[in-house]
Enzyme design. Structure first.
Site, PDB file in Angstrom:
ATOM      1  N   GLU A 148       0.792  -1.234   0.000  1.00  0.00           N
ATOM      2  CA  GLU A 148       0.000   0.000   0.000  1.00  0.00           C
ATOM      3  C   GLU A 148       0.826   1.287   0.000  1.00  0.00           C
ATOM      4  O   GLU A 148       0.773   2.088   0.939  1.00  0.00           O
ATOM      5  CB  GLU A 148      -0.958   0.005   1.190  1.00  0.00           C
ATOM      6  CG  GLU A 148      -2.005  -1.074   1.113  1.00  0.00           C
ATOM      7  CD  GLU A 148      -3.066  -0.976   2.190  1.00  0.00           C
ATOM      8  OE1 GLU A 148      -4.120  -1.640   2.035  1.00  0.00           O
ATOM      9  OE2 GLU A 148      -2.868  -0.224   3.174  1.00  0.00           O
ATOM     10  N   GLU A 327      -5.639  -8.317   0.717  1.00  0.00           N
ATOM     11  CA  GLU A 327      -6.199  -7.903   2.010  1.00  0.00           C
ATOM     12  C   GLU A 327      -7.658  -7.542   1.816  1.00  0.00           C
ATOM     13  O   GLU A 327      -8.004  -6.812   0.886  1.00  0.00           O
ATOM     14  CB  GLU A 327      -5.521  -6.659   2.593  1.00  0.00           C
ATOM     15  CG  GLU A 327      -4.213  -6.856   3.291  1.00  0.00           C
ATOM     16  CD  GLU A 327      -3.706  -5.556   3.897  1.00  0.00           C
ATOM     17  OE1 GLU A 327      -4.531  -4.722   4.354  1.00  0.00           O
ATOM     18  OE2 GLU A 327      -2.484  -5.369   3.910  1.00  0.00           O
TER      19      GLU A 327
END
Length: 405
Positions: A148, A327
């Site tokens: 991320e 995720e």
């Protein structure tokens, strides 16, 4: 190590959020050691996974996952023996190790020399990637260099909600390029070490305009949150509206666009945008999404948004590599967590319907949730932080049975 056949079932964690043992075996401080979390929570003990990993691997084995996604702590570079042992334990349990090299825990000394605002940090990261690759590439099934980068750039450097806590707004954009550049260098280093499957884990959100006059605001947000980090990896280019703000050098696009074996999508919820009000330095404003149920964290539960994200990626990138949901999860405190079961059921269906190759639930266990400390619980396993007792939730049994079916 090869991946199990068929749809890949997994769970994800990250080093700083669960390991503890911050002063052991040569670990140096990270930016999160120094970041003042409201309420005073720290990662000093967290879930004590550093000492209790055999117990946690046994939980993974009971859960029946085919893969476990963990992160290697860059601050532990002086002694990586823990990860050597962890990978061997996973293999002995029949679980494919999936390693993330960077899940936000920049060594504090690196940050003090400029951190991700400094291009040299990308080269230091590549050196670290080579060391980890030399140790583990023969046994790790999948590699993710950086988790991320959007959150590191936007929350860490633009608005200051995460470590290192800088509030640079658009002056944070060099961080984005240096992270993308570091990703490419790390891909090369891992392949040189013998890594077989290298991808990424980018956070994506559908950008919904609040009304007909807000389409440009939504597009501006999507360029910043989604395409600033996907375009350079998959095309070598940056969104046209942001490219002039990025410190590219000759040859950088070929490095950021190193071919990937898979593309990881981290998804939690959509984002609604409207045109900015007077005095707002940004080209958008966030608007609450109220028409869906919310998690304990206040995030709207919208499984269809995951399918929307994957469809948008396929439309934008005709040569998109195989997609894994690396995720997706939710915060609910109850041990009998029926809301989490509903969340997972909907999001797994969306992932399968969109053609994803696998689904990694966030997270195996409750953990240190960054600026929220220990106030939010994302785990299939409840953790009593005072005693470190692990108690599988109802969702643990549900996920185990779903995998078996």
């Amino acid at each position: 190590m090869t991946l199990p056949d068929g749809f890949l079932w997994g769970v994800s964690t990250s080093a700083f959020q669960i390991e503890g043992a911050l002063r052991e075996d040569g670990r140096v401080p990270s930016v999160w050691d120094a970041f003042p979390v409201p309420g005073g929570d720290t990662g000093a003990v967290a879930c004590d996974h550093y000492h209790r990993h055999p117990e946690d691997v046994a939980l993974l084995r009971e859960l029946g996952v085919g893969a476990y996604r963990f992160s290697v702590a860059w601050p532990r570079m002086a002694d990586l023996g823990f990860y050597d042992r962890l990978v061997d334990s996973l293999l002995a349990a029949g679980i494919a190790p999936v390693a993330t090299l960077y899940h936000w825990d920049t060594p504090l000394a690196v940050e003090e020399t400029g951190g991700w605002l400094n291009r040299d940090t990308a080269h230091r990261f590549a050196e670290y990637a080579a060391v980890v690759g030399d140790l583990l590439a023969d046994r790790v099934a999948m590699w993710i260099p950086i988790n991320e980068p959007a959150m590191v750039t936007l929350q860490g450097y633009a608005v200051g909600e995460h470590a290192p806590g800088k509030t640079l707004l658009y002056d944070a954009l060099p961080v984005a390029h240096h992270l993308n550049f570091a990703h490419g260098l790390a891909v090369r280093a891992l392949r040189a070490a013998g890594a077989r499957a290298v991808g990424t884990a980018n956070n994506h959100t559908p950008a919904w305009p609040a009304g007909p006059d807000d389409v440009e605001a939504a597009a501006a947000y999507s360029a910043l949150h989604n395409w600033l980090f996907a375009d350079p990896l998959l095309t070598g280019n940056y969104p046209a509206e942001l490219a002039d703000r990025l410190p590219l050098l000759d040859g950088d696009p070929a490095i950021t666009a190193e071919p990937l074996d898979f593309y990881g999508v981290n998804y939690y919820n959509p984002t609604r945008l409207r045109a900015p009000g007077e005095g707002n330095p940004l080209p958008f404003e966030l608007v609450d999404i109220d028409e869906y149920p919310r998690t304990d964290f206040g995030w709207p539960v919208v499984p269809a948004g995951l399918g929307e994200v994957i469809a948008e990626l396929r439309d934008r990138y005709p040569n998109l590599p195989p997609v894994y949901v690396t995720e997706s999860g939710c915060s609910y405190a109850e041990v009998d967590d029926q809301d989490r079961i509903s969340y997972l059921d909907g999001h797994i269906a969306a992932a399968e319907g969109a053609g994803a190759r696998g689904f990694f639930t966030w997270s195996l266990m409750d953990n240190f949730e960054w600026d929220a400390g220990y106030s939010q619980r994302f785990g299939l396993v409840h953790v009593d932080y005072g005693t470190q007792k692990r108690t599988p939730r109802s969702s643990f049994a549900w996920y185990r049975d779903r995998i078996r079916r």
